[in-house]
Design an enzyme around this catalytic site. Structure first.
Site, short mmCIF file in Angstrom:
data_model
loop_
_atom_site.label_atom_id
_atom_site.label_comp_id
_atom_site.label_asym_id
_atom_site.label_seq_id
_atom_site.Cartn_x
_atom_site.Cartn_y
_atom_site.Cartn_z
N ASP A 287 0.90 -1.10 -0.08
CA ASP A 287 0.09 -0.10 -0.04
C ASP A 287 0.92 1.05 -0.18
OD1 ASP A 287 -2.43 -1.33 0.04
OD2 ASP A 287 -2.58 -1.15 2.19
N ASP B 161 -4.43 -2.87 5.42
CA ASP B 161 -5.08 -2.33 6.59
C ASP B 161 -6.38 -2.35 6.58
OD1 ASP B 161 -5.74 -0.34 4.83
OD2 ASP B 161 -4.21 1.08 5.58
N ASP C 13 -8.76 -5.52 2.37
CA ASP C 13 -7.67 -6.17 2.01
C ASP C 13 -7.29 -7.72 2.41
OD1 ASP C 13 -6.21 -3.95 0.68
OD2 ASP C 13 -5.87 -3.07 2.87
#
Length: 876
Positions: free
Chosen positions: A324, A619, A623
């Site tokens: 990310d 997070d 995900d």
């Protein structure tokens, strides 16, 4: 049956009002009801933990040796062998106990939090301190912390599959349900402990905690944690079995050959036992546990919490990181740096969440005109987050991007506490990845206004602005500079202002577009350096983000992820090009922008299909599939959701990309240290085995007794092999290419060197033994000299084992003080076993003169010379 009761009745029953409980009342109720936790599962019985310490194949052989020595009347040897087995069991028991305690600490670290209203103020507390009557806020991505009766919701959906078996999330309501015996699946106004919030938000009253919750009632049937063996553990079990079979095979071979050569049954039984004991590295099970424990502790000290042991080994093979951007590569301290409204561009000074800074136009401070005020007002009121100060530090409760909008408004004097900006909240359409916008309906002076923020292209489509082309150009220009750009619009409604208004329809038709706010989350300095280091380590990093393609690419270029010739692509472009394109070009793409959870999963699969070992960061709830699919799922510890953490193999306490690289480095060190320990232990074992076979073939007396072999393998070896577990790692370990996941622990290189080490130890020890057999000394004297020679071979061999390639003379021997301490202690022990009568009796040793000491030490040191030559030859 709280689902039947009205909100008013619930408030009355629990003695609570809109301000929640007071801190004093909460403390009183905590005393009364206890902590909001479930009873611990019954631990493994003590007898089973103890028994487990004796289930290693290597231990079986030692126990067999004890039986045989007892049968042949060697009772002292029997006692020594059993003492060694018992010592191994005690150490193993202690390590297992410590490991359980460490895992408990990790579970506490990852314990869920709850946002609770007390004394009219929101507090973030550990969920175990919740009590009946607490008012709790619920947000998407987190677990429900207790059983809760809902009284306020905004598109709240909860996954209750753990209770109902239904995979579809349940849409919640707040009205009483006028039925009896309603199943959990139909209690739509309730939220149950342990279930997962998948969408929206809500608020409710805690009605049950701990064992009285629905989860508590069935806690015996709920398995929270599953233990599994990592490939490394499986390989070690396989390795132990093979070594055990090898030792038994050699022992039987020695036994039958000796009988055929005319040796007595008792003599050959002792020979066979010594052979088996010599080959077995008795201390290996203990030292592997210690090595792993040390490595996990080092990782924890570097802010990487390993949840699954499989991740430790996999880290050493990792060659791709799918990361990310927000919070991992960047600081997650969103800051508005550019504004565009009324055809003017503004620069915003100040970074972080402290509401200090000026707004400049053409480098000069300006007073906000109506367009700029509207832009900032929308950001302030179309918002679900809060800005607050705690202990002198400004923090955001909620989304960091929304926090940046609040800070920008404050910098220009806009504050919801001021009468000018006090609006009555009526309704909202929360942001979702599907909608890509958020809208709130607000009332002021009987006037109804809709405030909307979201993806600029979406909001421009909602408006009839004739300047759309110019606005799109401005949007692109802001994005190209690495900014995350949000669009803002408003709509003033005529007529009565009620929650009956179709807000979603009104917000998306005839919207007045106001302008843009450009936000940046600056890269972490440590992440830029870590990405450079990962390249040197043979690891490629790709960025997977929901940001705009231009913004993502600009950040990726800045930190070194994206280089000339790489591909940047969006989720929609991936859909257009198809899966075949992704599979063929996955290793050329460095930036994936505007992707959905399904895209992220397909990206990971495409990279894995090409044989890559993937670490995936995440997070959010969305995900979780990719975290599970990745070879190593890495969740954020600070901003990550409970769902993401539970799907992960590793948790980053500091949410920092650099920590991933440090964990990869530590994973490599752990694996190398295990290889070094095995190399050290087996080198001596090979030497023992060869020596005993040659002694038999040359018709020499047994050079060692079983107890002497045990002394060397567990007491002197046992100090040094544990010390090797503390090796800090060789310089440049992070620059080596990722390890082939198919590689065995004993690779061809290590096997060849093991044979060389075994040959040197055999030749040197046999020479000393033969020499003293031909002197006017006793057999015990010759055995003691040979025994001492092997010990000093070990002392010098452990220095070789610190590195497979680096010269002993170029190592920093102070880098591992534990090894120096272990050598000193082992030397003292060796002097004692040769010179003290009680130990002489137990281990069949005798005193040797100074010359014999000198000969044995010089012979042992030859291992340094031989391996130094081998290192030099292989280096060339």
């Amino acid at each position: 049956m709280y689902y039947k009761k009205s909100i008013e009745d619930i408030f009355k029953e629990f003695g609570v009002n809109e301000c929640g409980l007071s801190q004093e009342e909460a403390a009183t109720r905590l005393e009364k009801y206890g902590e909001n936790t479930l009873k611990e599962e019954k631990g493994v019985p003590l007898w089973k933990i103890i028994l487990d310490q004796f289930t290693d194949p290597l231990i079986y052989i030692l126990l067999a040796a004890a039986v045989v020595t007892f049968i042949v009347g060697e009772y002292i040897d029997t006692g020594v062998i059993l003492a060694v087995v018992l010592l191994n069991a005690v150490i193993g028991f202690i390590q297992e106990y410590k490991a359980e305690k460490a895992m408990e600490a990790i579970r506490q670290l990852a314990a869920p939090k709850a946002i609770v209203l007390r004394d009219c103020e929101e507090n973030r507390i550990d969920s175990r301190y919740l009590v009946p009557g607490d008012t709790v806020n619920l947000f998407a991505g987190n677990k429900v912390p207790a059983d809760i009766r809902l009284f306020e919701i905004v598109e709240l959906e909860i996954d209750e599959s753990m209770f109902t078996g239904e995979s579809a999330p349940v849409s919640k309501q707040t009205h009483p349900i006028e039925k009896d015996n309603v199943s959990i699946a139909d209690q739509k106004n309730m939220a149950f402990m342990g279930t997962i919030i998948t969408n929206g938000r809500g608020k409710g009253i805690v009605i049950n905690t701990g064992e009285t919750t629905e989860l508590g009632k069935i806690s015996e049937q709920v398995k929270i944690t599953q233990k599994e063996s990592s490939p490394l553990q499986k390989r070690l079990v396989d390795f132990s079995q093979k070594v055990g079979l090898l030792s038994i095979g050699l022992a039987l071979l020695v036994f039958f050959v000796g009988i055929l050569l005319g040796h007595s049954l008792i003599e050959m039984t002792l020979f066979a036992i010594s052979m088996a004991v010599a080959v077995i590295p008795e201390g290996l099970p203990v030292v592997i546990t210690i090595t792993m424990a040390i490595g996990l502790k080092r990782m924890a000290n570097r802010n990487a919490i390993i949840r699954k042991l499989i991740a430790v080994e996999t880290l050493g093979s990792c060659n791709y990181i799918c990361s990310d951007k927000t919070g991992t590569i960047t600081k997650n301290m969103m800051t508005v740096t550019m504004l565009y409204a009324g055809g003017k561009k503004y620069e915003v000074k100040g970074t972080g969440y402290e509401p200090k800074g000026e707004i400049l136009h053409n480098g000069k401070k300006v007073e906000a005109d109506e367009s700029l005020k509207n832009l900032l007002r929308i950001g302030l009121l179309c918002n679900s987050s809060d800005l607050y100060e705690e202990n002198g530090e400004w923090k955001i409760e909620g989304d960091p991007t929304e926090g940046a909008l609040i800070v920008a408004a404050h910098k220009n004097g806009l504050n919801v506490e001021k009468q000018e900006y006090k609006y009555e909240f009526i309704d909202e359409v929360p942001f979702s990845s599907h909608r890509q916008y958020m809208a709130t309906l607000q009332k002021k002076d009987d006037k109804c206004t809709i405030f909307v923020k979201g993806a600029p292209e979406k909001l421009l489509n909602f408006s009839n602005n004739s300047e759309n082309r110019e606005l799109l150009d401005q949007y692109s220009h802001m994005a190209e500079s690495g900014l995350r750009v949000l669009g803002f619009g408003l709509k003033e409604l005529e007529g009565e202002c009620t929650d009956d208004i179709d807000l979603e329809y009104e917000a998306t038709h005839d919207l007045k577009f106001i302008g843009f706010q450009g936000i940046i989350d600056p890269p972490r300095e440590s992440a830029t350096k870590a990405i450079e280091d990962t390249k040197k380590a043979g690891i490629k990093t790709v960025m997977i983000t929901g940001d705009h393609k231009i913004t993502a690419t600009a950040i990726a270029k800045q930190i070194g992820i994206f280089k000339e010739g790489d591909i940047a692509i969006t989720g929609s472009e991936l859909d257009e090009k198809g899966e075949k394109f992704l599979k063929e070009n996955a290793e050329k793409i460095s930036v994936y922008a505007r992707v959905s959870p399904n895209h992220k999963l397909k990206i990971v699969e495409a990279l894995q299909d090409r044989g890559n070992i993937i670490a995936v960061t995440g997070d959010g709830v969305n995900d979780a599939p990719a975290l599970k699919k990745g070879n190593i799922g890495v969740a954020m510890g600070k901003i990550g959701t409970d769902v993401a953490r539970e799907a992960s193999d590793m948790i980053l306490k500091d949410d920092n990309f650099a920590t991933i690289f440090q964990a990869v480095k530590e994973g490599r060190i752990i694996y190398e240290n295990i290889q070094k320990v095995i190399f050290f232990l087996l080198g001596t074992g090979f030497g023992f085995g060869f020596l005993i076979v040659l002694a038999l073939l040359f018709n020499l007396p047994l050079p060692f007794l079983a107890t002497q072999v045990l002394w060397i393998n567990l007491v002197t070896n046992g100090l040094q092999d544990v010390a090797l577990a503390f090796e800090p790692g060789e310089k440049g370990v992070e620059k080596k290419p990722p390890r082939d996941p198919q590689e065995t622990i004993i690779n061809k290189f290590i096997l060849k060197r093991l044979i060389l080490v075994g040959a040197v130890i055999t030749a040197g020890s046999l020479f000393i033994y033969w020499y003293y057999l031909n002197q006017d000394v006793s057999l015990d004297y010759a055995r003691t000299a040979a025994f001492n020679t092997v010990v000093f071979f070990q002392f010098f061999h452990v220095l070789n084992a610190r590195s497979f390639n680096k010269s002993v003379f170029k190592m920093n021997h102070l880098a591992n003080p534990f090894l120096l301490i272990s050598l000193v202690l082992a030397l003292i022990a060796q002097i004692a076993v040769i010179n003290l009568e009680p130990l002489q009796l137990l281990f069949h040793t005798t005193q040797i003169d100074l010359t014999a000491w000198l000969y044995t030490i010089l012979t042992g040191s030859t291992i340094i010379a031989v391996i130094e030559i081998d290192k030099a030859v292989r280096k060339d």
